[in-house]
Scaffold this motif. Structure first.
Motif, PDB file in Angstrom:
ATOM      1  N   GLU A 516     -37.455 -13.677 -34.726  1.00 27.05           N
ATOM      2  CA  GLU A 516     -36.896 -12.542 -35.445  1.00 27.05           C
ATOM      3  C   GLU A 516     -35.680 -11.952 -34.740  1.00 27.05           C
ATOM      4  OE1 GLU A 516     -37.746 -11.386 -38.353  1.00 27.05           O
ATOM      5  OE2 GLU A 516     -39.438 -12.725 -38.680  1.00 27.05           O
ATOM      6  N   GLN A 517     -35.394 -12.366 -33.514  1.00 26.24           N
ATOM      7  CA  GLN A 517     -34.249 -11.796 -32.802  1.00 26.24           C
ATOM      8  C   GLN A 517     -32.936 -12.129 -33.502  1.00 26.24           C
ATOM      9  OE1 GLN A 517     -34.456 -13.153 -28.753  1.00 26.24           O
ATOM     10  NE2 GLN A 517     -36.023 -11.651 -28.175  1.00 26.24           N
ATOM     11  N   LEU A 518     -32.887 -13.296 -34.123  1.00 22.09           N
ATOM     12  CA  LEU A 518     -31.684 -13.659 -34.857  1.00 22.09           C
ATOM     13  C   LEU A 518     -31.434 -12.711 -36.021  1.00 22.09           C
ATOM     14  CD1 LEU A 518     -29.383 -15.641 -35.108  1.00 22.09           C
ATOM     15  CD2 LEU A 518     -30.865 -17.137 -36.437  1.00 22.09           C
ATOM     16  N   VAL A 519     -32.501 -12.344 -36.732  1.00 22.92           N
ATOM     17  CA  VAL A 519     -32.378 -11.378 -37.829  1.00 22.92           C
ATOM     18  C   VAL A 519     -31.943 -10.022 -37.295  1.00 22.92           C
ATOM     19  CG1 VAL A 519     -33.611 -10.217 -39.685  1.00 22.92           C
ATOM     20  CG2 VAL A 519     -34.077 -12.618 -39.201  1.00 22.92           C
ATOM     21  N   GLN A 520     -32.484  -9.620 -36.141  1.00 27.40           N
ATOM     22  CA  GLN A 520     -32.071  -8.344 -35.540  1.00 27.40           C
ATOM     23  C   GLN A 520     -30.583  -8.346 -35.209  1.00 27.40           C
ATOM     24  OE1 GLN A 520     -35.014  -8.089 -32.274  1.00 27.40           O
ATOM     25  NE2 GLN A 520     -35.741  -6.224 -33.246  1.00 27.40           N
ATOM     26  N   GLY A 521     -30.094  -9.454 -34.643  1.00 28.08           N
ATOM     27  CA  GLY A 521     -28.676  -9.518 -34.323  1.00 28.08           C
ATOM     28  C   GLY A 521     -27.795  -9.415 -35.555  1.00 28.08           C
ATOM     29  N   LEU A 522     -28.190 -10.079 -36.625  1.00 31.11           N
ATOM     30  CA  LEU A 522     -27.403 -10.003 -37.855  1.00 31.11           C
ATOM     31  C   LEU A 522     -27.467  -8.619 -38.480  1.00 31.11           C
ATOM     32  CD1 LEU A 522     -28.331 -13.477 -39.372  1.00 31.11           C
ATOM     33  CD2 LEU A 522     -26.118 -12.803 -38.456  1.00 31.11           C
ATOM     34  N   ILE A 566     -26.724 -13.081 -31.456  1.00 30.82           N
ATOM     35  CA  ILE A 566     -26.156 -14.064 -32.385  1.00 30.82           C
ATOM     36  C   ILE A 566     -25.403 -15.151 -31.629  1.00 30.82           C
ATOM     37  CG2 ILE A 566     -24.626 -14.377 -34.358  1.00 30.82           C
ATOM     38  CD1 ILE A 566     -25.079 -11.474 -35.084  1.00 30.82           C
ATOM     39  N   SER A 567     -24.428 -14.749 -30.819  1.00 26.06           N
ATOM     40  CA  SER A 567     -23.584 -15.729 -30.136  1.00 26.06           C
ATOM     41  C   SER A 567     -24.321 -16.492 -29.048  1.00 26.06           C
ATOM     42  CB  SER A 567     -22.359 -15.027 -29.541  1.00 26.06           C
ATOM     43  OG  SER A 567     -22.758 -13.987 -28.663  1.00 26.06           O
ATOM     44  N   LYS A 568     -25.453 -15.965 -28.602  1.00 24.18           N
ATOM     45  CA  LYS A 568     -26.217 -16.656 -27.563  1.00 24.18           C
ATOM     46  C   LYS A 568     -27.184 -17.681 -28.138  1.00 24.18           C
ATOM     47  CE  LYS A 568     -26.035 -12.692 -24.412  1.00 24.18           C
ATOM     48  NZ  LYS A 568     -26.816 -11.652 -23.713  1.00 24.18           N
ATOM     49  N   HIS A 569     -27.334 -17.705 -29.440  1.00 27.37           N
ATOM     50  CA  HIS A 569     -28.311 -18.605 -30.051  1.00 27.37           C
ATOM     51  C   HIS A 569     -27.784 -20.042 -30.022  1.00 27.37           C
ATOM     52  CE1 HIS A 569     -31.302 -20.077 -32.917  1.00 27.37           C
ATOM     53  NE2 HIS A 569     -31.947 -18.933 -32.747  1.00 27.37           N
ATOM     54  N   GLU A 570     -28.671 -20.981 -29.803  1.00 32.29           N
ATOM     55  CA  GLU A 570     -28.288 -22.385 -29.722  1.00 32.29           C
ATOM     56  C   GLU A 570     -27.719 -22.893 -31.040  1.00 32.29           C
ATOM     57  OE1 GLU A 570     -30.337 -26.765 -28.784  1.00 32.29           O
ATOM     58  OE2 GLU A 570     -31.551 -24.925 -28.807  1.00 32.29           O
ATOM     59  N   LEU A 571     -28.319 -22.499 -32.162  1.00 34.13           N
ATOM     60  CA  LEU A 571     -27.834 -22.965 -33.459  1.00 34.13           C
ATOM     61  C   LEU A 571     -26.452 -22.402 -33.772  1.00 34.13           C
ATOM     62  CD1 LEU A 571     -31.127 -22.706 -35.543  1.00 34.13           C
ATOM     63  CD2 LEU A 571     -30.132 -24.721 -34.466  1.00 34.13           C
ATOM     64  N   TYR A 572     -26.123 -21.230 -33.223  1.00 34.37           N
ATOM     65  CA  TYR A 572     -24.784 -20.659 -33.396  1.00 34.37           C
ATOM     66  C   TYR A 572     -23.739 -21.556 -32.729  1.00 34.37           C
ATOM     67  CZ  TYR A 572     -20.841 -17.452 -32.753  1.00 34.37           C
ATOM     68  OH  TYR A 572     -19.588 -16.881 -32.733  1.00 34.37           O
ATOM     69  N   SER A 573     -24.040 -22.025 -31.533  1.00 38.75           N
ATOM     70  CA  SER A 573     -23.102 -22.892 -30.816  1.00 38.75           C
ATOM     71  C   SER A 573     -22.892 -24.207 -31.551  1.00 38.75           C
ATOM     72  CB  SER A 573     -23.626 -23.166 -29.404  1.00 38.75           C
ATOM     73  OG  SER A 573     -23.815 -21.944 -28.697  1.00 38.75           O
ATOM     74  N   ARG A 574     -23.942 -24.753 -32.133  1.00 38.91           N
ATOM     75  CA  ARG A 574     -23.792 -25.995 -32.889  1.00 38.91           C
ATOM     76  C   ARG A 574     -22.911 -25.801 -34.116  1.00 38.91           C
ATOM     77  NH1 ARG A 574     -29.965 -28.518 -33.139  1.00 38.91           N
ATOM     78  NH2 ARG A 574     -30.320 -28.640 -30.879  1.00 38.91           N
ATOM     79  N   ALA A 575     -23.151 -24.720 -34.834  1.00 36.99           N
ATOM     80  CA  ALA A 575     -22.384 -24.487 -36.064  1.00 36.99           C
ATOM     81  C   ALA A 575     -20.914 -24.210 -35.777  1.00 36.99           C
ATOM     82  CB  ALA A 575     -22.997 -23.324 -36.849  1.00 36.99           C
ATOM     83  N   ALA A 576     -20.614 -23.670 -34.593  1.00 35.19           N
ATOM     84  CA  ALA A 576     -19.229 -23.322 -34.276  1.00 35.19           C
ATOM     85  C   ALA A 576     -18.383 -24.530 -33.919  1.00 35.19           C
ATOM     86  CB  ALA A 576     -19.201 -22.320 -33.118  1.00 35.19           C
ATOM     87  N   GLN A 577     -18.997 -25.706 -33.745  1.00 32.19           N
ATOM     88  CA  GLN A 577     -18.252 -26.874 -33.281  1.00 32.19           C
ATOM     89  C   GLN A 577     -17.364 -27.470 -34.362  1.00 32.19           C
ATOM     90  OE1 GLN A 577     -21.154 -29.542 -31.644  1.00 32.19           O
ATOM     91  NE2 GLN A 577     -21.693 -28.172 -29.930  1.00 32.19           N
ATOM     92  N   LYS A 578     -17.856 -27.611 -35.596  1.00 32.57           N
ATOM     93  CA  LYS A 578     -17.066 -28.252 -36.644  1.00 32.57           C
ATOM     94  C   LYS A 578     -17.463 -27.696 -38.007  1.00 32.57           C
ATOM     95  CE  LYS A 578     -20.239 -32.188 -36.980  1.00 32.57           C
ATOM     96  NZ  LYS A 578     -20.338 -33.671 -36.976  1.00 32.57           N
ATOM     97  N   PRO A 579     -16.549 -27.799 -38.996  1.00 33.88           N
ATOM     98  CA  PRO A 579     -16.846 -27.217 -40.322  1.00 33.88           C
ATOM     99  C   PRO A 579     -17.981 -27.916 -41.059  1.00 33.88           C
ATOM    100  CG  PRO A 579     -14.490 -27.569 -40.028  1.00 33.88           C
ATOM    101  CD  PRO A 579     -15.164 -28.270 -38.897  1.00 33.88           C
ATOM    102  N   GLN A 580     -18.119 -29.221 -40.904  1.00 31.79           N
ATOM    103  CA  GLN A 580     -19.131 -29.944 -41.663  1.00 31.79           C
ATOM    104  C   GLN A 580     -20.526 -29.630 -41.151  1.00 31.79           C
ATOM    105  OE1 GLN A 580     -18.625 -34.171 -41.681  1.00 31.79           O
ATOM    106  NE2 GLN A 580     -20.425 -34.556 -42.950  1.00 31.79           N
TER     107      GLN A 580
END
Length: 933
Positions: A516-522, A566-580
């Motif tokens: 739920e921390q991701l929801v809190q950050g958003l 948000i920015s510390k989440h692992e999935l955030y780092s993956r999504a920031a790499q490329k548009p696809q």
């Protein structure tokens, strides 16, 4: 023994009338209930009387006594007995007349027409069908089915325009009571007959899934009449409906038909019902493979189709031309359907493979990337003015809303991200989307799309969804953050709902698990956007009050810490790499690439904004306003410079045109000079010949030679003079053409001088003026040379006249001596006289030509004066440009000082090098586009 005779028994009509009066006048619910129960008992026998007298009272009972399910059930049963023809057919007696069934059919149709004359009655019936109470729902379903049988098209239209009317009837298939579920199938059979719009809505309400589940539960081909009813309904949905056929194929429902034909090896024989079921199953297969169906898209493996879609995505990404073409492509269906709509249908269909849905989402994102036109087209399908009220077609906006509010979390996320891309960097569309209204339930007012998103977000775990519930909330929060960013009006609408801010602060303040921390950050990001882009138009939700609320409920340090989740989440780092999207599984689908850019942009400024005091906010607002003003000034001057550059380019084109015209004039003058030289040579030759003739006459006084050699010479003289006269006329015409060209040059030069005096702002104009002046001076010199040559011709012409005068007496004397000369000599004398007249006329024309040349010289002088004025005005324009450059330099100094102040205040400010590089990149892009054009 007999008792007293009883009085006359009341007729059925009288009894029904008394019961109707009792229903209308009784104040006790029990009395009304008893009266309606009695009406129900009499309605079968006295159908005509019951329909005429009781229908109005029964509808009133449905409207006013909804709290008592028993009286509602009696009223619905009574209306069903009056309207339905099924009971009439069942109770027909053999002794009745042959035309009674026809009369009964007409009676049911007439009563149905009376009932639906008020569309509110059908809407009320739809509301009652929603009730879970068996005694209300079942008779309501039967009554609605009977109405559809009697007046199908009219009732279908009323249900179609009723908010969520078809969707609420679909809930009957999920009823646990088989009798209601089975009658619900019969109801949908009548509802979907010959109405493509309703068929599409029913199909998209997951009808195929539910009907196939019922067939499987009932035993496939071994099932009873319920299987037959489901198959008939499937035929209604698929026959002659290409859209539903494609949806059925794409949803992998064809594979579920295979068990139908596994009949086994038993030798006990088939029942009549099984034969009927298998017959309908085979008909359903024929519907799907009928040769009358349009050729569908060729099926291919999911990985090949996915790679194809990804390839198309890369081709159209950021290319306006390809994006426009992609928007015009239609899928091979009848009627044609846009390819975008077909792709979105696959994206929100949970039956499609995960990788295919990701590819479709990426394709939609690439279509909208830097495509404001495409964004506007998508959002327009959601606006009230463009929605198709007939329901004959499904739009992209309807599919996105359907996916946004479905029970599949992956569809929620994909639809939310797709809609966010339609709003990316487009403040105008963010404001337009606030107009979208959604109908939630009958009797309740519509709510905005923004409000519905926040409602679903606040409900959280209360809604039963397939997949990750966190995924749905993350998608909605990303949509809201994108929607509210850089749009103060949207922030005001969001804050206007008093439940939104308490919900966000409550979510942020709680100590929840890692998931739920991701929801809190958003939530923290959304609240920060509501502060940063707040225009303080709502008194209770001004920036300062929201900051105080965070300090009191959450704490500033805690708020910033939650924002950093948000920015510390692992999935955030993956999504920031490329548009696809490169998600390995649906559970990892949390962040969108474009959203990571937004977080990176806003995380720092929101953290600083939380700690700023009200005075600092005021200073920041003042600096922002000052910057906006200076930016507007710079933009204005840039616009002025662009306009001047455009005008200068137009003047250059005009100068080029004048140069070409001048070259043509020079060629004309050269030709005229050559012609004049030819005339001069011919004149000299004629003069020599005339001189020889004169000398010959003086040395030989013999008059007999008049009939010999002199007559031949005179003839030659006449021919030469005639040729000279013709050539002189040609010369005169050419000189007139030259004068017209000079006059045209004069008018063009006047227009050019006027425009250059007001618009020319560069040294290039002065250089051109000098060149043009030189060319005019050269033309003037050439004209003067021509005038001198013509003067010489005039002098020589005078000599010729003198010689002709000398020839004339000689010819006269010879005629006196030779009195017996032939008549030919007299004609010769007459012709010589005519030649003299023509020479005189040519002399007068030469004088007129000289005057025209003088006029041309004066015209050239006027043009020279106008050129001098033009040079002076160009110098003034250059001085004004220098003043403008000084003003721009002052503005640059002020902007540098303001940027320094902003940096001191902690505001993010782009360096001048970044701005110049950005402008240079824009100019390069413009240059590339021009080269492509």
């Amino acid at each position: 023994m007999g008792g007293p005779s009883a009085g006359p028994q009341p007729s059925g009509a009288d009894t029904i009338q008394k019961l109707c009066d009792r229903v209308a006048s009784s104040t006790l619910l029990d009395d009304r209930r008893d009266a309606v129960r009695a009406l129900k008992a009499l309605s079968k026998k006295y159908r005509l009387e019951g329909g005429i007298q009781a229908m109005e009272h029964l509808v009133h009972v449905l409207q006013t006594d909804r709290s008592d399910s028993e009286i509602i059930g009696y009223a619905l049963d009574t209306l069903y007995n009056v309207i339905s023809n099924d009971l009439e057919e069942e109770e027909q007696d053999d002794s009745e007349e042959e035309n009674s069934p026809k009369q009964g059919d007409d009676l049911g149709s007439q009563f149905t027409e009376i009932f639906i004359k008020q569309p509110e009655n059908v809407t009320l019936l739809l509301t009652l069908v929603e009730e879970f109470d068996f005694h209300v729902r079942w008779p309501g379903v039967k009554l609605l089915t009977s109405l559809l049988k009697q007046q199908g098209p009219q009732v279908q239209q009323i249900i179609l325009v009723s908010p969520m009317g078809v969707s609420r009837l679909m809930d009957l298939l999920a009823d646990s009571r088989e009798v209601i579920r089975n009658d619900g199938v019969l109801l949908l059979q009548q509802l979907t007959k010959s109405n493509a719009a309703i068929q599409k809505i029913v199909a998209f309400e997951n009808a195929f899934e539910r009907l196939l589940d019922i067939v499987t539960e009932e035993g496939n081909s071994d099932g009873g009449i319920v299987v037959e009813d489901c198959l008939l309904l499937l035929q209604n949905l698929l026959k002659n409906n290409n859209s539903n056929q494609n949806f059925f194929k794409e949803g992998s429902y064809i594979q579920r038909m295979k068990p139908w034909f596994e009949v086994g090896d038993d030798n006990c024989g088939w029942s009549a019902q099984k034969v009927t079921n298998l017959h309908l199953m085979l008909q359903l297969v024929r519907v799907l493979v009928s040769p009358t169906n349009p050729p569908g898209a060729t099926t291919s493996p999911a990985d090949i189709l996915t790679e194809t879609i990804n390839t198309v995505s890369e081709v159209i990404r950021g290319c306006q031309m390809n994006q426009d073409y992609f928007a015009s492509v239609n899928a091979p269906s009848n009627p044609p359907r846009p390819a975008i709509v077909v792709l979105l249908m696959s994206m929100v269909n949970e039956r499609q493979p995960f990788v295919l849905r990701c590819a479709v989402l990426y394709c939609f994102q690439c279509f909208l990337y830097k495509n404001h036109k495409g964004q506007g087209e998508i959002v327009s399908t959601l606006l009230p003015s463009t929605i198709d009220a007939t329901g004959s077609s499904v739009s992209a906006g309807q599919l996105l809303c359907g996916g946004l509010f479905s029970t599949d979390s992956l569809s929620n996320w994909c639809a939310a991200v797709a809609l966010a891309h339609a709003l990316q960097e487009n403040a105008a569309l963010k404001e337009q989307l606030l107009r979208v209204q959604l109908a939630t339930s009958i009797g309740n007012p519509p709510v905005s799309l923004l409000q519905q998103c926040t409602n679903i977000l606040s409900q959280g775990d209360k809604i039963d969804r397939r997949g990750s519930k966190v995924q749905t909330r993350v998608g909605l929060l990303m949509l809201l953050c994108t929607w509210l960013s850089n749009c103060s009006i949207a922030v005001t609408h969001f804050l206007h709902n008093p439940a939104n801010v308490p919900f966000l602060t409550g979510q942020i303040a709680e100590n929840l698990g890692e998931e739920e921390q991701l929801v809190q950050g958003l939530c923290a990001l959304l609240l920060g956007i509501s502060i940063y882009y707040n225009d303080n138009s709502l008194e209770n939700y001004r920036k300062e009050k929201l900051k105080q609320l965070i300090e009191k409920r959450i704490g500033r340090e805690n708020f910033v810490e939650k924002l950093g989740f948000i920015s510390k989440h692992e999935l955030y780092s993956r999504a920031a790499q490329k548009p696809q999207p490169g998600f390995s599984s649906p559970e990892h689908m949390m962040f969108d690439h474009e959203f990571t850019k937004l977080v990176k942009e806003l995380e720092g400024v929101i953290s600083k904004a939380i700690y700023k005091s009200s005075e600092e906010d005021k200073k920041e607002e003042e600096v922002k306003k000052t910057l906006e003003q200076h930016d507007n000034i710079v933009t204005h001057y840039k616009k002025v410079i662009r306009e001047q550059d455009q005008e200068l380019e137009e003047l250059k084109q005009q100068v080029s045109t004048l140069k070409s015209q001048n070259e043509q004039l020079q060629v004309t003058v050269t030709q005229q000079v050559s012609q004049i030289q030819q005339h001069k040579d011919q004149y000299n030759l004629l003069k020599v010949q005339l001189g020889k003739d004169t000398q010959h006459h003086n040395s030989h006084g013999d008059t007999l030679q008049v009939n010999g050699i002199q007559l031949e010479e005179v003839s030659k003289l006449r021919e030469e003079l005639e040729d000279w006269r013709n050539r002189h006329e040609q010369l005169q015409g050419q000189l007139k053409e030259r004068d017209a060209v000079i006059e045209n040059l004069k008018s063009l030069q006047l227009e050019t001088g006027t425009e250059q005096s007001s618009q020319l702002s560069s040294s290039g104009g002065m250089e051109h003026s000098a060149e043009l002046q030189k060319e005019l001076e050269l033309l003037r010199t050439q004209i003067q040379l021509q005038a001198a040559e013509i003067s010489k011709l005039q002098a020589e012409n005078q000599k010729l006249q003198t010689m002709n005068t000398a020839v004339d007496p000689a010819l006269g004397a010879s005629g006196a001596v030779a009195s017996r000369s032939s008549e030919k000599e007299g004609r010769l004398l007459q012709e010589l006289g005519e030649l003299q007249s023509e020479v005189k006329a040519l002399s007068e024309e030469k004088m007129s030509l000289q005057q025209q040349l003088d006029s041309s010289s004066s015209t050239v002088a006027i043009l020279q004066d106008e050129k001098s004025k033009l040079q002076q005005e160009v110098a003034e324009a250059k001085k004004e440009q220098d003043d403008l450059l000084v003003l721009l330099a002052d503005q640059d100094q002020k902007l540098s000082a303001l940027r320094s102040k902003l940096k001191d205040l902690g505001m993010p400010v782009e360096d001048e090098d970044d701005i110049e590089s950005g402008d240079q990149a824009d100019e390069d892009e413009d240059g590339d586009e021009e080269e492509q054009d």
